[in-house]
Scaffold this motif. Structure first.
Motif, PDB file in Angstrom:
ATOM      1  N   GLU A 178       0.825  -1.212   0.000  1.00 17.12           N
ATOM      2  CA  GLU A 178       0.000   0.000   0.000  1.00 17.12           C
ATOM      3  C   GLU A 178       0.858   1.260   0.000  1.00 17.12           C
ATOM      4  OE1 GLU A 178      -2.512  -0.457   3.413  1.00 17.12           O
ATOM      5  OE2 GLU A 178      -3.796  -1.930   2.431  1.00 17.12           O
ATOM      6  N   SER A 179       1.919   1.263   0.801  1.00 14.55           N
ATOM      7  CA  SER A 179       2.760   2.462   0.869  1.00 14.55           C
ATOM      8  C   SER A 179       3.545   2.660  -0.424  1.00 14.55           C
ATOM      9  CB  SER A 179       3.691   2.412   2.080  1.00 14.55           C
ATOM     10  OG  SER A 179       4.537   1.295   2.026  1.00 14.55           O
ATOM     11  N   SER A 180       3.892   1.573  -1.096  1.00 14.27           N
ATOM     12  CA  SER A 180       4.561   1.677  -2.389  1.00 14.27           C
ATOM     13  C   SER A 180       3.620   2.297  -3.421  1.00 14.27           C
ATOM     14  CB  SER A 180       5.021   0.296  -2.845  1.00 14.27           C
ATOM     15  OG  SER A 180       5.696   0.382  -4.067  1.00 14.27           O
ATOM     16  N   SER A 181       2.371   1.877  -3.408  1.00 11.06           N
ATOM     17  CA  SER A 181       1.372   2.451  -4.318  1.00 11.06           C
ATOM     18  C   SER A 181       1.139   3.922  -4.006  1.00 11.06           C
ATOM     19  CB  SER A 181       0.047   1.698  -4.202  1.00 11.06           C
ATOM     20  OG  SER A 181       0.195   0.382  -4.640  1.00 11.06           O
ATOM     21  N   LEU A 182       1.093   4.237  -2.719  1.00 12.42           N
ATOM     22  CA  LEU A 182       0.895   5.619  -2.293  1.00 12.42           C
ATOM     23  C   LEU A 182       2.022   6.511  -2.810  1.00 12.42           C
ATOM     24  CD1 LEU A 182      -1.067   7.293  -0.502  1.00 12.42           C
ATOM     25  CD2 LEU A 182       0.478   6.843   1.393  1.00 12.42           C
ATOM     26  N   LEU A 183       3.247   6.010  -2.769  1.00 15.32           N
ATOM     27  CA  LEU A 183       4.385   6.780  -3.268  1.00 15.32           C
ATOM     28  C   LEU A 183       4.273   6.991  -4.773  1.00 15.32           C
ATOM     29  CD1 LEU A 183       7.078   8.190  -2.816  1.00 15.32           C
ATOM     30  CD2 LEU A 183       8.198   5.969  -3.011  1.00 15.32           C
ATOM     31  N   ASN A 184       3.859   5.964  -5.493  1.00 12.16           N
ATOM     32  CA  ASN A 184       3.705   6.088  -6.946  1.00 12.16           C
ATOM     33  C   ASN A 184       2.627   7.096  -7.329  1.00 12.16           C
ATOM     34  OD1 ASN A 184       5.713   4.223  -7.510  1.00 12.16           O
ATOM     35  ND2 ASN A 184       4.292   2.497  -7.517  1.00 12.16           N
ATOM     36  N   GLU A 185       1.621   7.257  -6.467  1.00 15.23           N
ATOM     37  CA  GLU A 185       0.513   8.170  -6.751  1.00 15.23           C
ATOM     38  C   GLU A 185       0.752   9.581  -6.223  1.00 15.23           C
ATOM     39  OE1 GLU A 185      -2.774   6.175  -4.938  1.00 15.23           O
ATOM     40  OE2 GLU A 185      -2.638   4.452  -6.294  1.00 15.23           O
ATOM     41  N   ALA A 186       1.783   9.773  -5.416  1.00 21.03           N
ATOM     42  CA  ALA A 186       2.042  11.082  -4.803  1.00 21.03           C
ATOM     43  C   ALA A 186       2.394  12.112  -5.875  1.00 21.03           C
ATOM     44  CB  ALA A 186       3.174  10.964  -3.796  1.00 21.03           C
ATOM     45  N   LYS A 187       1.848  13.312  -5.699  1.00 25.54           N
ATOM     46  CA  LYS A 187       2.087  14.371  -6.677  1.00 25.54           C
ATOM     47  C   LYS A 187       2.886  15.537  -6.090  1.00 25.54           C
ATOM     48  CE  LYS A 187      -1.966  13.296  -9.509  1.00 25.54           C
ATOM     49  NZ  LYS A 187      -1.656  11.918  -9.449  1.00 25.54           N
ATOM     50  N   GLU A 245       5.914  12.230   2.706  1.00 17.67           N
ATOM     51  CA  GLU A 245       5.133  11.416   3.641  1.00 17.67           C
ATOM     52  C   GLU A 245       5.037   9.965   3.175  1.00 17.67           C
ATOM     53  OE1 GLU A 245       1.493  13.642   3.959  1.00 17.67           O
ATOM     54  OE2 GLU A 245       2.355  15.035   5.430  1.00 17.67           O
ATOM     55  N   ALA A 246       4.859   9.768   1.873  1.00 19.22           N
ATOM     56  CA  ALA A 246       4.770   8.411   1.334  1.00 19.22           C
ATOM     57  C   ALA A 246       6.114   7.689   1.451  1.00 19.22           C
ATOM     58  CB  ALA A 246       4.312   8.454  -0.120  1.00 19.22           C
ATOM     59  N   THR A 247       7.202   8.419   1.244  1.00 19.57           N
ATOM     60  CA  THR A 247       8.533   7.825   1.379  1.00 19.57           C
ATOM     61  C   THR A 247       8.785   7.381   2.816  1.00 19.57           C
ATOM     62  OG1 THR A 247       9.410   9.144  -0.439  1.00 19.57           O
ATOM     63  CG2 THR A 247      11.016   8.240   1.104  1.00 19.57           C
ATOM     64  N   GLN A 248       8.415   8.214   3.779  1.00 18.98           N
ATOM     65  CA  GLN A 248       8.582   7.855   5.190  1.00 18.98           C
ATOM     66  C   GLN A 248       7.746   6.625   5.536  1.00 18.98           C
ATOM     67  OE1 GLN A 248      11.393   9.555   5.571  1.00 18.98           O
ATOM     68  NE2 GLN A 248      10.822   9.960   7.675  1.00 18.98           N
TER      69      GLN A 248
END
Length: 138
Positions: free
Chosen positions: A98-107, A114-117
């Motif tokens: 989930e956090s990997s997907s969140l990082l890919n979607e971060a703009k 925050e997604a990287t952390q």
């Protein structure tokens, strides 16, 4: 046992025990501490701290902080911590995905930070949980 190790988070004492060796996740890489180590103060990164008591290794996820080593006393002040024994590996793997997907979607930069952390914390949790089934320290 040569080292007295204390890990303190804002809400609790995470660890307070004697050990023979500790490996810390510092901002410049892993740092091994044995009895008689020279005094030092170091910044800690998000990662897995490993503690050896006799021939048994215990893993604790640290969420950043500082460590002070002096006279075989190690004081570790952290933003947060979690012992590997309480981590559910399936849940940790799900959070990693989930956090990997969140990082890919971060703009925005804030979203990316925050997604990287979150991703780094998830990776550390999975790594620590995996040490329960595999006693290798790496």
């Amino acid at each position: 046992m040569g080292l007295n190790i204390r890990v303190i988070a804002p809400d609790r004492i995470v660890w307070n025990a004697k050990a023979e060796e500790v490996i810390l996740p510092t901002s410049t890489g892993q740092l091994g501490i044995l009895s008689g180590h020279a005094p030092l103060l170091t910044a800690l990164d998000i990662g897995v701290m490993r503690v050896r008591i006799t021939n048994t290794w215990t893993s604790i996820v640290l969420f950043g902080g500082f460590a002070e080593v002096e006279n075989d006393e190690i004081l570790i002040l952290v933003n947060g911590a979690e012992e590997a024994s309480v981590i559910n590996l399936d849940k940790a793997n799900k959070e990693l995905i989930e956090s990997s997907s969140l990082l890919n979607e971060a703009k925005t930069n804030k979203e990316k930070f925050e997604a990287t952390q979150k991703l780094r914390k998830a990776k550390a949790r999975v790594q620590a949980a995996n040490t329960l089934t595999n006693q290798s320290i790496y």
